[in-house]
Design a protein around this motif. Structure first.
Motif, PDB file in Angstrom:
ATOM      1  N   GLU A  42       3.070  18.669  26.415  1.00 42.60           N
ATOM      2  CA  GLU A  42       2.381  19.967  26.406  1.00 42.60           C
ATOM      3  C   GLU A  42       3.144  21.122  27.036  1.00 42.60           C
ATOM      4  N   PHE A  43       3.974  20.829  28.052  1.00 41.66           N
ATOM      5  CA  PHE A  43       4.585  21.932  28.788  1.00 41.66           C
ATOM      6  C   PHE A  43       5.731  22.578  28.006  1.00 41.66           C
ATOM      7  N   SER A  44       5.803  23.904  28.082  1.00 41.16           N
ATOM      8  CA  SER A  44       6.984  24.580  27.556  1.00 41.16           C
ATOM      9  C   SER A  44       7.159  25.939  28.218  1.00 41.16           C
ATOM     10  N   VAL A  45       8.273  26.575  27.946  1.00 42.81           N
ATOM     11  CA  VAL A  45       8.585  27.902  28.482  1.00 42.81           C
ATOM     12  C   VAL A  45       8.807  28.849  27.297  1.00 42.81           C
ATOM     13  N   GLY A  46       8.270  30.033  27.389  1.00 43.44           N
ATOM     14  CA  GLY A  46       8.555  31.073  26.390  1.00 43.44           C
ATOM     15  C   GLY A  46       8.161  30.708  24.975  1.00 43.44           C
ATOM     16  N   GLY A  47       7.118  29.887  24.813  1.00 42.95           N
ATOM     17  CA  GLY A  47       6.631  29.559  23.477  1.00 42.95           C
ATOM     18  C   GLY A  47       7.482  28.553  22.717  1.00 42.95           C
TER      19      GLY A  47
ATOM     20  N   LEU B 152      12.001  35.858  28.204  1.00 38.74           N
ATOM     21  CA  LEU B 152      12.032  37.323  28.261  1.00 38.74           C
ATOM     22  C   LEU B 152      11.498  37.948  26.965  1.00 38.74           C
ATOM     23  N   GLY B 153      11.115  37.095  26.026  1.00 39.76           N
ATOM     24  CA  GLY B 153      10.602  37.605  24.751  1.00 39.76           C
ATOM     25  C   GLY B 153      11.698  38.062  23.794  1.00 39.76           C
ATOM     26  N   ILE B 154      12.924  37.578  24.033  1.00 33.28           N
ATOM     27  CA  ILE B 154      14.055  37.952  23.171  1.00 33.28           C
ATOM     28  C   ILE B 154      14.449  36.766  22.290  1.00 33.28           C
ATOM     29  N   GLU B 155      14.585  37.007  21.006  1.00 30.06           N
ATOM     30  CA  GLU B 155      14.990  35.932  20.090  1.00 30.06           C
ATOM     31  C   GLU B 155      16.480  35.635  20.251  1.00 30.06           C
ATOM     32  N   PRO B 156      16.846  34.412  20.632  1.00 29.14           N
ATOM     33  CA  PRO B 156      18.281  34.077  20.807  1.00 29.14           C
ATOM     34  C   PRO B 156      19.012  34.081  19.466  1.00 29.14           C
ATOM     35  N   PRO B 157      20.347  34.079  19.485  1.00 31.73           N
ATOM     36  CA  PRO B 157      21.099  33.992  18.223  1.00 31.73           C
ATOM     37  C   PRO B 157      20.868  32.636  17.573  1.00 31.73           C
ATOM     38  N   PHE B 158      21.265  32.501  16.315  1.00 31.00           N
ATOM     39  CA  PHE B 158      21.175  31.198  15.664  1.00 31.00           C
ATOM     40  C   PHE B 158      22.189  30.253  16.307  1.00 31.00           C
TER      41      PHE B 158
END
Lengths: 163, 163
Positions: A42-47, B152-158
Motif C-alpha cells: 500500500e505505501f508509496s511516495v508521490g503517487g 515534487l509533482g514533477i514528471e521525471p524524464p523517460f
C-alpha cells in the motif's frame, strides 16, 4: 548488428554478468523482505506504485524475457499471470525466478548477445542491451524502494551487500 | 584473479559498456536539470540527501576513480574538492567529467578490467566490478531522484531516453 571492431575488447564475461545480476536480485529480495506486509502493498511516495507492484513487474520481466530470447518466441509483456496477495508469495516466486534466470541465461550463446531481438514484440535491441535493461530497471525501482523504506523510518540494507 | 574459464564468453565489450554508461550519465544530467534550483539543493524525502549532494557524490567518484585506476594511484575518496552553489555549476562540471571518463576509460586494457585494484584505498575488487559499482550507484541514486521529482509533482524524464 555490431561490427567486429566494437566487440573486440571484453569488459565482462557472461558468467560474471550473471553473478552480478543475481547479486542485485538478492539485494532486491532483501528490500522486499524489509517492508512491513501492509506497506509493501500500500505505501508509496508521490503517487508511484507500491513496492509489491514494482516487484511483480520485475518478476514478470526477467524470466519470461529470457525464455522468449532463448526460444525466439515473441510474446507480449504481461503482469497478469502473477497476482500475489502476500509478501511470502512474492518472495517464493522471486526464488523460483532465480532458477529460471540461471536456466535460460546459460543457454544464450556469446554471438546471440550481440544479435537484435524484438523483446515482447516491442523492444528491438541487441540482446545484451535488453538484459542490461532488466538489471537497470531493477536498480531503478529498488532505488525507489529504498526511498519508501526511509520515508517509513526503516533503515534499508547496505547497497553493497549482495550475497 | 578470475580464472580463464569464467572470462571466456563475452557479454559486453568495453566500447559498449562505455556507451551504456554515458547514456545513463546523460539521463542523470536530465534529472539534475529538471529540479527547480532551490529543490535541487534542499528537497529530500525521509531525511536523505538532496539531489545536489547525490550529484556531487557521483561527480566525485567516476572521473577521479578512473584516473586512480589508470595511474595506479590510491587516493582517499573525497567530496570536498567540489562544492557547487548552483545547478549550472553542477551541470558544467558534469559535462567536464564526461570527457574525463572517456579519456581514462579508454586507457584501461582488457586484462586490467580483470585485475583487482584497491579503489580509494578501501574497495579491493576487480576493476570491472568497481566500474559497475559506479554505474549501479548512479542508477540507485537517480531512482531516489525520480522519487523526489514525483514527490515534487514533477514528471521525471523517460527512463529509456538516453542520448
Amino acid at each position: 548488428m555490431t561490427t567486429t571492431a566494437t566487440i573486440t575488447k571484453q569488459f565482462i564475461s557472461t558468467a560474471q554478468l550473471l553473478e552480478h545480476w543475481q547479486g542485485h536480485r538478492n539485494l532486491t529480495r532483501r528490500v522486499i523482505e524489509m517492508f512491513p506486509e501492509k506497506d509493501l502493498f500500500e505505501f508509496s511516495v508521490g503517487g508511484m506504485r507500491p513496492f509489491a507492484k514494482l516487484a511483480v513487474e520485475l518478476i514478470s520481466i526477467a524470466g519470461p524475457a529470457l525464455k522468449g530470447i532463448v526460444e525466439s518466441q515473441i510474446e507480449e509483456f504481461s503482469e497478469e499471470a502473477f497476482q500475489p496477495k502476500t509478501k511470502e508469495e512474492i518472495l517464493s516466486k522471486w526464488d523460483e525466478e532465480t532458477e529460471v534466470i540461471n536456466h535460460y541465461f546459460n543457454q544464450i550463446s556469446e554471438d546471440r548477445f550481440q544479435e537484435t531481438f524484438n523483446l515482447f514484440g516491442q523492444y528491438e535491441f541487441p540482446v545484451y542491451q535488453n538484459i542490461l535493461y532488466f538489471i537497470d530497471n531493477e536498480l531503478h525501482h529498488r532505488g525507489q524502494g529504498f526511498t519508501y523504506l526511509r520515508a517509513l523510518g526503516i533503515e534499508p540494507p547496505f547497497f553493497w551487500e549482495r550475497f
